[in-house]
Design an enzyme around this catalytic site. Structure first.
Site, mmCIF file in Angstrom:
data_model
loop_
_atom_site.group_PDB
_atom_site.id
_atom_site.type_symbol
_atom_site.label_atom_id
_atom_site.label_comp_id
_atom_site.label_asym_id
_atom_site.label_seq_id
_atom_site.Cartn_x
_atom_site.Cartn_y
_atom_site.Cartn_z
ATOM 1 N N PRO A 1 0.733 8.940 10.874
ATOM 2 C CG PRO A 1 0.405 9.551 8.662
ATOM 3 C CD PRO A 1 1.487 9.251 9.656
ATOM 4 C CG ASN A 2 -4.924 8.631 9.657
ATOM 5 O OD1 ASN A 2 -5.619 9.535 10.089
ATOM 6 N ND2 ASN A 2 -4.432 8.629 8.424
ATOM 7 N NE ARG B 1 -6.149 3.928 9.829
ATOM 8 C CZ ARG B 1 -4.876 3.912 9.464
ATOM 9 N NH1 ARG B 1 -3.933 3.749 10.366
ATOM 10 N NH2 ARG B 1 -4.549 4.047 8.211
ATOM 11 C CE1 TYR C 1 -3.398 -0.969 9.409
ATOM 12 C CE2 TYR C 1 -5.441 0.254 9.153
ATOM 13 C CZ TYR C 1 -4.171 -0.062 8.709
ATOM 14 O OH TYR C 1 -3.674 0.523 7.574
ATOM 15 C CG ASN D 1 3.377 1.941 11.420
ATOM 16 O OD1 ASN D 1 3.398 2.289 10.238
ATOM 17 N ND2 ASN D 1 2.417 1.167 11.916
ATOM 18 C CB ALA E 1 -0.589 7.309 4.853
ATOM 19 C CD GLU F 1 9.250 0.622 6.150
ATOM 20 O OE1 GLU F 1 10.380 0.585 5.607
ATOM 21 O OE2 GLU F 1 8.190 0.627 5.506
ATOM 22 C CG HIS G 1 4.402 -1.219 7.607
ATOM 23 N ND1 HIS G 1 3.962 0.091 7.519
ATOM 24 C CD2 HIS G 1 5.602 -1.255 6.991
ATOM 25 C CE1 HIS G 1 4.861 0.796 6.855
ATOM 26 N NE2 HIS G 1 5.870 0.004 6.530
ATOM 27 N NE ARG H 1 -3.953 -2.862 3.929
ATOM 28 C CZ ARG H 1 -4.038 -1.765 4.688
ATOM 29 N NH1 ARG H 1 -3.068 -1.477 5.537
ATOM 30 N NH2 ARG H 1 -5.093 -0.972 4.587
#
Ligand code: DQA
Length: 145
Positions: free
Chosen positions: A10-11, A18, A23, A74, A77, A98, A100, A107
């Site tokens: 998502p996103n 964003r 990012y 990825n 969230a 996985e 990111h 973070r």
């Protein structure tokens, strides 16, 4: 030819505008172009999907058995919340890597836990676009082992 399913959660469709402080200005198309170029040089073919919907991602993973040699994901969230995506990865025999863009461990605390990491072959976090390229390399090496 190796077949790899790439899933953007998502996103990630909003990359470029964003939270550019986190990012950067790269877009999902920039990432996909780099992935496709790298895959081609390694004799791999990619199917790339972006979804904002948990159930769609579960469906994609659930149908990956026998269709794909590896998954590069990825989970965005959903990394921190989705037992359903974790269980889907556990349910199939397709090795999953996985990735990111940001270093999730540097973070907010809620990002420090990945529900996906324990069922993934491994995780790459914090290298921007390179996380995906390194993750693709890792997926290819896992397949060839
Ligand atoms: C992300 C990190 C997640 O915590 C966040 O929710 C994202 C993107 C990353 O690529 O850095 O959407 O997965």
């Amino acid at each position: 030819m190796l077949k790899i399913l790439v899933i953007h959660g998502p996103n990630l469709d909003l990359l470029g505008t964003r939270e550019v402080g986190v990012y950067g200005e790269l877009t999902i198309e920039d990432i996909n172009d780099a992935l496709n170029k790298h895959a081609k040089s390694k004799g791999a073919s990619l199917e790339i999907v972006q979804s904002n919907h948990e159930g769609d991602i579960v469906d994609l993973i659930g149908k990956s058995n026998g269709k794909f040699d590896a998954i590069l994901i990825n989970p965005a969230a959903y990394t921190h919340t989705s037992v359903a995506i974790r269980d889907a990865i556990s349910a199939v025999q397709v090795p999953t890597v996985e990735v990111h863009l940001s270093n999730i461990y540097a973070r907010e605390e809620f990002r420090h836990t990945s529900l996906i990491a324990p069922v993934a072959k491994g995780q790459v976090s914090g290298f921007g676009k390179m996380s995906y390229i390194l993750g693709l390399e890792a997926a290819i090496s896992v397949i060839k082992k």
